[in-house]
Write a protein that holds these residues in place. Structure first.
Motif: not given
Length: 482
Positions: A457, A468, A472, A475, A481
């Motif tokens: 990532k 990051r 996330r 995602m 995820e």
């Protein structure tokens, strides 16, 4: 391989480290492999471990292989003994072959597939012999309770190699294959199993054998493409002493050893027309004539053949005998490749990880959702065999008990990334609002970038100009995820 069963143990005795390593690599997927550099070292291993099969080189410092195996026979009579030698050693081997009780000798240079098949047959022969002896003893001296226990043992043995051992998802294309094969198993028909290399054709053949009335008999395997034709005839049909150079003693072939059981002939499509004539005669007459023999020997075996070739096409091309094709194809089953049963990848992968984890001393190993997504997207040209090798490598390289996506090989990640990018581009919506179309493009770019960076990532976020936390969030938004 069933994770709940103890793997058979093979002891390799050879004073050359490179030979030890080569045999270990060949056998370690199916066996626990111990090594020894000579007789003294081997005795120590035999005293410490329960060994099923011993592979011993003939030429070693001190005792020769045959002399040492004679000692093994006296002290550990249940161990199956195999000696490896060159032609120049054969006379020494034959001189002591009966005293040493050698199951088989393998000529150098040995072929990996042939070595593996020989050791598999030896281990299975030992298991069947021991189980049969136990059952016979119990049945001869048994009370009704003991007879019932013996019957239960036999039933457990049949279930171990049953069709439910073929891992698959609910609704898998393998369901219909297994259902039809289970019906055919009850009848003494020859069976032809078609499918690409690594799809699990041997597993299906074993399930057919253990679901048949021949389940008490041996199941022996020979890869017809692994050894030269002259040796193939000798391995299957046997030979008489003096039949050819190096034939210093009578040799019993696999058809005779499998009498009452099943012979599995893998890659039968690679055999020559001359060999096909001999095999056809065996199947028609129910007897084998060892190479150099004047008399035939009756055998009662069921033949299950397999190939990755299109045999009908090879018949049309004159490369495979039509009469043999119809003889072996009493019932035909096709095992579909893994790319045509994507739903099976997850249960197969989880079972393989369980088994490999135990073999590597790391029980409880598992796959992350990201890693599983990568496995599901790769086409697996090598099928289950390639999947198993990939997962064994990933677990060996992983620092934890969980296999992360970044532990997978570049081949799997790049192949999956290319496949995903192409599929995603083709699947972009042809209609909808601008925001909906942009979301689809953004999800495609995110997934392709993550795959290319092995789901790292930090690197993916840096390339995309995101934090990051921001990556996330996207995602989660796009379901990348779990």
């Amino acid at each position: 391989m069933n994770a709940g069963l103890r793997l058979p143990t093979v002891l390799v005795v050879d004073d050359e480290v490179r030979s030890q390593d080569a045999m270990r690599r060949t056998l370690e997927e199916d066996f626990v492999v111990l090594t020894a550099s000579g007789a003294d070292d081997a005795r120590t291993q035999l005293e410490r471990h329960e060994v099923n099969v011993i592979l011993c080189d003939q030429r070693m410092p001190g005792l020769t292989g045959v002399v040492f195996l004679k000692e093994v026979r006296e002290r550990w009579p249940d161990i199956v003994r195999i000696v490896i030698s060159g032609y120049t050693d054969s006379e020494d081997i034959i001189a002591g072959i009966n005293d040493a009780g050698i199951y088989q000798y393998i000529l150098k240079p040995w072929v990996p597939d042939h070595l593996l098949a020989t050791v598999r047959n030896a281990a299975e022969a030992q298991t069947l012999q021991q189980e049969t002896a136990r059952l016979d003893l119990e049945l001869r001296t048994a009370t009704p309770v003991l007879r019932q226990r013996a019957a239960h043992k036999l039933e457990r043995a049949r279930r171990t190699f049953g069709f439910d051992r073929i891992e698959r998802a609910a609704g898998s294309p393998m369901d219909s294959v297994c259902e039809m094969a289970a019906r055919v198993a009850r009848y003494d028909l020859s069976v032809l199993v078609l499918g690409e290399s690594g799809t699990g054709k041997e597993l299906l053949a074993r399930a057919i054998h253990y679901a048949s009335p021949r389940a008490n008999g041996a199941f022996v395997v020979e890869n017809c493409a692994a050894i030269p034709e002259t040796l193939l005839e000798s391995e299957l049909f046997g030979h008489k002493r003096g039949a050819f150079t190096g034939a210093y003693e009578d040799h019993i072939g696999l058809f005779q050893r499998a009498d009452g059981g099943t012979v599995f002939l893998d890659e039968i499509g690679e055999t020559s027309p001359a060999f096909q004539v001999r095999l056809l005669r065996v199947l028609q007459e129910g007897e084998v004539r060892p190479v150099g023999a004047t008399r035939a020997v009756p055998v009662d075996v069921r033949v299950i053949a397999a190939t990755h070739r299109d045999l009908e096409q090879r018949v049309r091309e004159g490369l495979f005998r039509e009469d043999l094709y119809y003889r072996i194809a009493g019932a035909t089953f096709t095992v579909p490749p893994l790319r045509e049963r994507v739903g099976d990848i997850e249960p197969i992968a989880r079972r393989v990880v369980d088994e490999v984890g135990i073999e590597l001393g790391r029980p409880g190993a598992s796959l992350t959702d990201e890693a599983m997504a990568c496995l599901m997207g790769y086409p697996w040209p090598g099928n289950i065999r390639e999947l198993r090798n990939e997962l064994a490598r990933a677990l060996a390289l992983s620092d934890s008990e969980r296999i992360e996506a970044q532990s997978l090989s570049q081949r799997v990640l790049h192949g999956q990334a290319g496949l995903t990018a192409t599929a995603s581009a083709a699947a972009l919506p042809a209609s909808g609002t601008l925001a909906e179309r942009l979301d689809a493009i953004e999800a495609m770019v995110l997934r392709e970038t993550l795959l290319r960076h092995r789901w790292n990532k930090t690197r993916a976020a840096k390339e995309l100009g995101l934090s990051r936390v921001g990556l996330r969030g996207k995602m989660v938004r796009f379901g990348l995820e779990g």
